[in-house]
Design an enzyme around this catalytic site. Structure first.
Site, PDB file in Angstrom:
ATOM      1  N   ARG A  69      35.491  25.211  36.012  1.00  0.00           N
ATOM      2  CA  ARG A  69      34.675  25.133  34.806  1.00  0.00           C
ATOM      3  C   ARG A  69      35.302  25.993  33.716  1.00  0.00           C
ATOM      4  NH1 ARG A  69      30.769  27.832  35.294  1.00  0.00           N
ATOM      5  NH2 ARG A  69      30.921  28.444  37.467  1.00  0.00           N
ATOM      6  N   TYR A 197      36.850  17.793  35.664  1.00  0.00           N
ATOM      7  CA  TYR A 197      36.467  18.708  36.735  1.00  0.00           C
ATOM      8  C   TYR A 197      34.943  18.740  36.957  1.00  0.00           C
ATOM      9  CZ  TYR A 197      35.148  22.735  39.359  1.00  0.00           C
ATOM     10  OH  TYR A 197      34.548  23.522  40.301  1.00  0.00           O
ATOM     11  N   GLY A 199      31.941  20.613  37.541  1.00  0.00           N
ATOM     12  CA  GLY A 199      30.878  21.156  36.688  1.00  0.00           C
ATOM     13  C   GLY A 199      31.028  20.781  35.218  1.00  0.00           C
ATOM     14  N   LYS A 206      25.540  20.780  36.767  1.00  0.00           N
ATOM     15  CA  LYS A 206      25.248  22.005  36.025  1.00  0.00           C
ATOM     16  C   LYS A 206      24.658  21.690  34.634  1.00  0.00           C
ATOM     17  CE  LYS A 206      26.197  24.629  39.366  1.00  0.00           C
ATOM     18  NZ  LYS A 206      27.428  24.934  39.967  1.00  0.00           N
ATOM     19  N   HIS A 226      20.150  28.269  39.998  1.00  0.00           N
ATOM     20  CA  HIS A 226      21.415  28.115  40.729  1.00  0.00           C
ATOM     21  C   HIS A 226      21.218  28.693  42.133  1.00  0.00           C
ATOM     22  CE1 HIS A 226      26.066  28.994  40.732  1.00  0.00           C
ATOM     23  NE2 HIS A 226      25.804  27.816  41.242  1.00  0.00           N
ATOM     24  N   SER A 248      28.838  31.467  41.507  1.00  0.00           N
ATOM     25  CA  SER A 248      29.747  30.437  42.000  1.00  0.00           C
ATOM     26  C   SER A 248      30.735  31.019  43.001  1.00  0.00           C
ATOM     27  CB  SER A 248      30.505  29.834  40.819  1.00  0.00           C
ATOM     28  OG  SER A 248      29.574  29.312  39.898  1.00  0.00           O
ATOM     29  N   ALA A 249      30.946  30.281  44.085  1.00  0.00           N
ATOM     30  CA  ALA A 249      31.871  30.684  45.153  1.00  0.00           C
ATOM     31  C   ALA A 249      31.514  32.036  45.776  1.00  0.00           C
ATOM     32  CB  ALA A 249      33.322  30.662  44.659  1.00  0.00           C
ATOM     33  N   CYS A 250      30.233  32.304  45.920  1.00  0.00           N
ATOM     34  CA  CYS A 250      29.780  33.545  46.555  1.00  0.00           C
ATOM     35  C   CYS A 250      28.912  33.283  47.783  1.00  0.00           C
ATOM     36  CB  CYS A 250      29.051  34.430  45.555  1.00  0.00           C
ATOM     37  SG  CYS A 250      30.163  35.141  44.334  1.00  0.00           S
ATOM     38  N   GLY A 251      28.950  32.089  48.349  1.00  0.00           N
ATOM     39  CA  GLY A 251      28.359  31.916  49.669  1.00  0.00           C
ATOM     40  C   GLY A 251      27.098  31.071  49.776  1.00  0.00           C
ATOM     41  N   ASN A 254      27.612  28.185  52.357  1.00  0.00           N
ATOM     42  CA  ASN A 254      27.708  28.752  53.703  1.00  0.00           C
ATOM     43  C   ASN A 254      26.357  29.212  54.233  1.00  0.00           C
ATOM     44  OD1 ASN A 254      30.651  29.146  54.868  1.00  0.00           O
ATOM     45  ND2 ASN A 254      30.749  29.126  52.637  1.00  0.00           N
ATOM     46  N   ASN A 373      39.990  26.986  44.076  1.00  0.00           N
ATOM     47  CA  ASN A 373      38.734  26.306  43.753  1.00  0.00           C
ATOM     48  C   ASN A 373      38.804  24.822  44.133  1.00  0.00           C
ATOM     49  OD1 ASN A 373      36.054  26.254  42.682  1.00  0.00           O
ATOM     50  ND2 ASN A 373      36.847  25.292  40.817  1.00  0.00           N
ATOM     51  N   ARG A 406      28.808  39.505  44.822  1.00  0.00           N
ATOM     52  CA  ARG A 406      30.054  39.846  45.502  1.00  0.00           C
ATOM     53  C   ARG A 406      30.477  41.205  44.943  1.00  0.00           C
ATOM     54  NH1 ARG A 406      34.541  36.746  47.685  1.00  0.00           N
ATOM     55  NH2 ARG A 406      33.382  34.797  47.571  1.00  0.00           N
ATOM     56  N   GLY A 500      27.532  33.347  59.959  1.00  0.00           N
ATOM     57  CA  GLY A 500      26.394  33.219  60.880  1.00  0.00           C
ATOM     58  C   GLY A 500      25.600  34.513  61.027  1.00  0.00           C
ATOM     59  N   ASN A 502      24.799  36.540  58.950  1.00  0.00           N
ATOM     60  CA  ASN A 502      23.867  36.774  57.842  1.00  0.00           C
ATOM     61  C   ASN A 502      22.421  36.464  58.250  1.00  0.00           C
ATOM     62  OD1 ASN A 502      25.991  37.567  56.228  1.00  0.00           O
ATOM     63  ND2 ASN A 502      26.294  35.537  55.332  1.00  0.00           N
TER      64      ASN A 502
HETATM   65  P1  GTP Z   1      29.547  27.200  44.261  1.00  0.00           P
HETATM   66  O1  GTP Z   1      29.655  25.846  44.868  1.00  0.00           O
HETATM   67  O2  GTP Z   1      30.737  27.545  43.414  1.00  0.00           O
HETATM   68  O3  GTP Z   1      28.288  27.441  43.514  1.00  0.00           O
HETATM   69  O4  GTP Z   1      29.706  28.271  45.451  1.00  0.00           O
HETATM   70  P2  GTP Z   1      28.878  28.736  46.721  1.00  0.00           P
HETATM   71  O5  GTP Z   1      28.015  29.888  46.337  1.00  0.00           O
HETATM   72  O6  GTP Z   1      28.230  27.588  47.396  1.00  0.00           O
HETATM   73  O7  GTP Z   1      30.033  29.348  47.628  1.00  0.00           O
HETATM   74  P3  GTP Z   1      30.528  29.009  49.101  1.00  0.00           P
HETATM   75  O8  GTP Z   1      29.428  29.072  50.117  1.00  0.00           O
HETATM   76  O9  GTP Z   1      31.306  27.768  49.053  1.00  0.00           O
HETATM   77  O10 GTP Z   1      31.498  30.236  49.403  1.00  0.00           O
HETATM   78  C1  GTP Z   1      32.636  30.498  48.654  1.00  0.00           C
HETATM   79  C2  GTP Z   1      33.607  31.380  49.389  1.00  0.00           C
HETATM   80  O11 GTP Z   1      32.957  32.539  49.942  1.00  0.00           O
HETATM   81  C3  GTP Z   1      34.257  30.656  50.559  1.00  0.00           C
HETATM   82  O12 GTP Z   1      35.643  30.939  50.544  1.00  0.00           O
HETATM   83  C4  GTP Z   1      33.590  31.252  51.765  1.00  0.00           C
HETATM   84  O13 GTP Z   1      34.429  31.223  52.891  1.00  0.00           O
HETATM   85  C5  GTP Z   1      33.240  32.675  51.316  1.00  0.00           C
HETATM   86  N1  GTP Z   1      32.019  33.199  52.008  1.00  0.00           N
HETATM   87  C6  GTP Z   1      30.828  32.566  52.121  1.00  0.00           C
HETATM   88  N2  GTP Z   1      29.951  33.306  52.851  1.00  0.00           N
HETATM   89  C7  GTP Z   1      30.605  34.444  53.181  1.00  0.00           C
HETATM   90  C8  GTP Z   1      30.235  35.628  53.925  1.00  0.00           C
HETATM   91  O14 GTP Z   1      29.125  35.769  54.425  1.00  0.00           O
HETATM   92  N3  GTP Z   1      31.186  36.605  54.031  1.00  0.00           N
HETATM   93  C9  GTP Z   1      32.423  36.475  53.481  1.00  0.00           C
HETATM   94  N4  GTP Z   1      33.288  37.478  53.634  1.00  0.00           N
HETATM   95  N5  GTP Z   1      32.819  35.374  52.787  1.00  0.00           N
HETATM   96  C10 GTP Z   1      31.923  34.381  52.641  1.00  0.00           C
HETATM   97  C1  SPV Z   2      29.913  26.278  40.549  1.00  0.00           C
HETATM   98  O1  SPV Z   2      30.922  26.559  39.889  1.00  0.00           O
HETATM   99  O2  SPV Z   2      28.912  27.030  40.605  1.00  0.00           O
HETATM  100  C2  SPV Z   2      29.858  25.025  41.331  1.00  0.00           C
HETATM  101  C3  SPV Z   2      30.917  24.051  41.142  1.00  0.00           C
HETATM  102  O3  SPV Z   2      28.911  24.806  42.078  1.00  0.00           O
HETATM  103  S1  SPV Z   2      30.705  23.169  39.643  1.00  0.00           S
HETATM  104  O4  SPV Z   2      29.984  21.934  39.937  1.00  0.00           O
HETATM  105  O5  SPV Z   2      32.011  22.882  39.154  1.00  0.00           O
HETATM  106  O6  SPV Z   2      29.931  23.942  38.723  1.00  0.00           O
HETATM  107 MN    MN Z   3      27.353  26.342  41.895  1.00  0.00          MN
END
Ligand code: GTP
Ligand code: SPV
Ligand code: MN
Length: 595
Positions: A69, A197, A199, A206, A226, A248-251, A254, A373, A406, A500, A502
């Site tokens: 994004r 791309y 988002g 979004k 979010h 974003s990308a903070c878990g 997962n 990403n 994070r 897990g 968590n």
């Molecule tokens: P968006 O789709 O961008 O909104 O992201 P998201 O919040 O869904 O993130 P996602 O669960 O895909 O996690 C992003 C990254 O964080 C990945 O590389 C995961 O492997 C890592 N991650 C997720 N959970 C954990 C955790 O509990 N511990 C650690 N160390 N890394 C984690």
């Molecule tokens: C984010 O960036 O928080 C995502 C991926 O979930 S995107 O749809 O590109 O916004």
């Molecule tokens: Mn997101």
């Protein structure tokens, strides 16, 4: 042509502007999807993956300048700048339309323009929103067919005069100089140009379900967030649901698909995925907060996904999935950093350059085979842990709200806010290290209130006020918590195994929400007592467990100065209640340091 006059007039207007050779309506049938894939393959937009190993899966490489994004090119176009607030980029609606129209003019000559009616939420349900996206990108169409309920049903729900969000998308030539992601919340419209791309281009996600929806939610008394939504079933068979807002990308993906660690699984714990990115929350007739996932698929981060970290995701993406910017083997299989299967022979990186792990960093691909990403787009219906209630139009009742960030230092593994108002303060002052999900410097700490900094469609000061108001209006509000899976030791290693495990933290959260389990009071909130977290069998040394829960008031005193600078940006628009929470925290820290 539809039966909807306003819709037809709008399509005619955009057609006259962009001048596509053809206009094609997307109706959402499987036969149509197969035809669209065939076209996309013949035009080189996607490749088919190995049909034995990844049936129905597609591979796509973005333009290298178009892999995340672009927040600096994302604008809220409201009549006044104040309405967008200091954390959003603002453009006047006149300028926005003028600039976007100039870029879109004649840009679809020689191309097909697709018309995608889609529904965020179940079509026809009282809480869903209909959008119609026009786009010249077949890759976008194929993604929208997974991420939203697209086609005939959405169009039928619209009838002859239903309201819809007008979503105009033109990939143009993916030129960053022509890239604009514009939101017109006062007009229910979105214009996005120059990007393909996720988002930026899948406008239901979004742009509609967060930026436009949050603006509507404030007016209508609900929340567009979010957040993931997940159910936790305990050994007695009781299922309780939580939502969690992580940047974003903070878990989120997962946590939403978590696999219970072996001892808890054996005792009977189960996880039920409702959503992994967006939650719409409303007050139910029973006085609780209820959450719906408006999406239909997952657009998840690929790197780090493997059968140990997220087996549910691995199962989900085996078929009918689009992989974007991952590495591609000669055998038509995919790979990324953190995969737990071997690098396929003859792998090319996300740029299409032969990948040699020995000369990493020299091939212009940032040293990665897969872009950090890189993403998968997969149907939610394929997720083994999908909740039977995920399409319940009422949603699921929420027992706790988690804010998470994070942070390698400072923020403990978990703490509980004293009450809703304090919880709003905790969310409003969330800071997190930047990830690759948006362009910019990875690792840099930034404030990302409620993980909504890039997604709030109006002035964030008003957004905090709206959260405070919601707290007064919810008769039985969920408790609010803050979590941090990412604390590191002096050697830069994560202190907490995460994933897990968590669930241990979530179980404490749920127990606290029921008024069970123990905590100790600290200046920032309640932290579990050392015996309250079930850490049996968790690979954490006792001294690390202690460090994970440690709150150091002297460090927080520095943090609170920077919180003050951040909050000051909102000027007099910031609710005095936020400042009262700030002062109260300051006072608690002062007396704690003095003692
Ligand atoms: P968006 O789709 O961008 O909104 O992201 P998201 O919040 O869904 O993130 P996602 O669960 O895909 O996690 C992003 C990254 O964080 C990945 O590389 C995961 O492997 C890592 N991650 C997720 N959970 C954990 C955790 O509990 N511990 C650690 N160390 N890394 C984690
Ligand atoms: C984010 O960036 O928080 C995502 C991926 O979930 S995107 O749809 O590109 O916004
Ligand atoms: Mn997101």
């Amino acid at each position: 042509m539809s039966r909807h006059r306003t819709l037809d007039a709008w399509i005619a207007d955009i057609t006259a502007l962009a001048r596509p050779d053809r206009v094609v309506w997307v109706d959402g049938t499987p036969e149509e999807k197969e035809r669209l894939i065939e076209d996309a393959v013949s035009w080189g937009e996607v490749e088919r993956l190995n049909p034995d190993k990844f049936p129905g899966c597609l591979y796509h490489r973005s333009d290298p300048s178009d892999v995340a994004r672009t927040e600096e090119l994302t604008f809220i176009c409201t009549s006044s700048r104040e309405e967008a607030g200091p954390t959003n980029h603002w453009m006047s609606p006149e300028d926005g339309y003028r600039r976007a129209r100039a870029v879109l003019k004649d840009s679809m000559r020689g191309r097909t323009m697709y018309v995608i009616p889609f529904s965020m939420g179940l079509p026809g349900s009282e809480f869903s929103k209909i959008g119609v996206q026009l786009t010249d990108s077949l890759y976008v169409v194929l993604n929208m067919l997974i991420m939203t309920r697209a086609g005939r049903a959405a169009l039928d729900a619209l009838g002859t005069n239903g309201e819809f969000v007008r979503c105009v998308h033109g990939k143009i030539d993916l030129d960053i100089k022509k890239r604009l992601i514009l939101h017109f919340p006062e007009d229910n419209a979105i214009w996005s140009t120059g990007s393909g791309y996720g988002g930026n281009a899948l406008l239901g996600k979004k742009c509609l379900a967060l930026r436009i929806a949050s603006h509507a939610a404030r007016r209508e008394g609900w929340l567009a967030e979010h957040m993931l939504i997940v159910g936790i079933e305990d050994p007695s068979g009781r299922t309780e649901y939580i939502t969690a807002a992580f940047p974003s990308a903070c878990g989120k993906t997962n946590l939403a698909m978590l696999i219970p660690p072996e001892p808890l699984r054996r005792r009977g714990y189960k996880i039920w995925t409702v959503g992994d990115d967006i939650a719409w929350l409303r007050i139910g007739a029973d006085g609780r907060l209820w959450a719906v996932n408006p999406e239909f698929g997952f657009f998840g981060v690929a790197p780090g996904t493997n059968s140990r970290t997220n087996r549910n995701a691995i199962e989900t993406i085996r078929k009918n999935t689009i992989f974007t910017n991952v590495a591609l083997g000669r055998d038509g299989t995919v790979w990324w950093e953190g995969a737990d299967w071997p690098l396929p022979p003859g792998t090319k990186d996300w740029l299409g350059v032969p990948y040699d792990p020995k000369s990493v960093g020299q091939n212009g691909a940032m040293g990665y085979a897969a872009h950090p990403n890189s993403r998968f787009t997969a149907p939610a219906s394929q997720c083994p842990s999908l909740s039977p209630h995920w399409e319940d139009p009422r949603g699921v009742p929420i027992s706790a709200i988690l804010f998470g960030a994070r942070r390698e230092r400072l923020a403990p593994l978990v703490y509980e806010a004293f009450d809703w108002k304090h919880g709003v303060y905790v969310g409003a002052t969330m800071a997190s290290e930047r990830t690759a999900a948006q362009t910019g410097k990875v690792g840099e700490l930034r404030y990302d209130p409620m993980a909504m900094l890039p997604f709030c469609g109006y002035n964030m000061a008003d957004y905090f006020t709206h959260w405070l108001d919601m707290g007064r209006r919810i008769p039985k509000p969920p408790k609010i918590f803050h979590v941090n899976w990412f604390r590191k030791n002096a050697e830069g290693k994560f202190l907490w195994p995460g994933f897990g495990e968590n669930l241990r933290v979530v179980n404490w959260i749920l127990a606290r929400s029921r008024g069970e389990s123990k905590a100790q009071e600290t200046p920032i909130g309640y932290v579990p007592t050392p015996d309250a977290l079930d850490l049996s069998g968790v690979p954490v040394k006792p001294e690390d467990a202690e460090e994970l829960l440690k709150v150091r008031p002297e460090e927080w005193e520095k943090e609170i100065e920077s919180q003050q600078r951040f909050l000051s940006r909102f000027g007099s628009r910031l609710s005095p209640e936020i400042w009262r929470e700030h002062e109260a925290l300051k006072e608690r820290l002062r007396s704690s340091v003095a003692a």
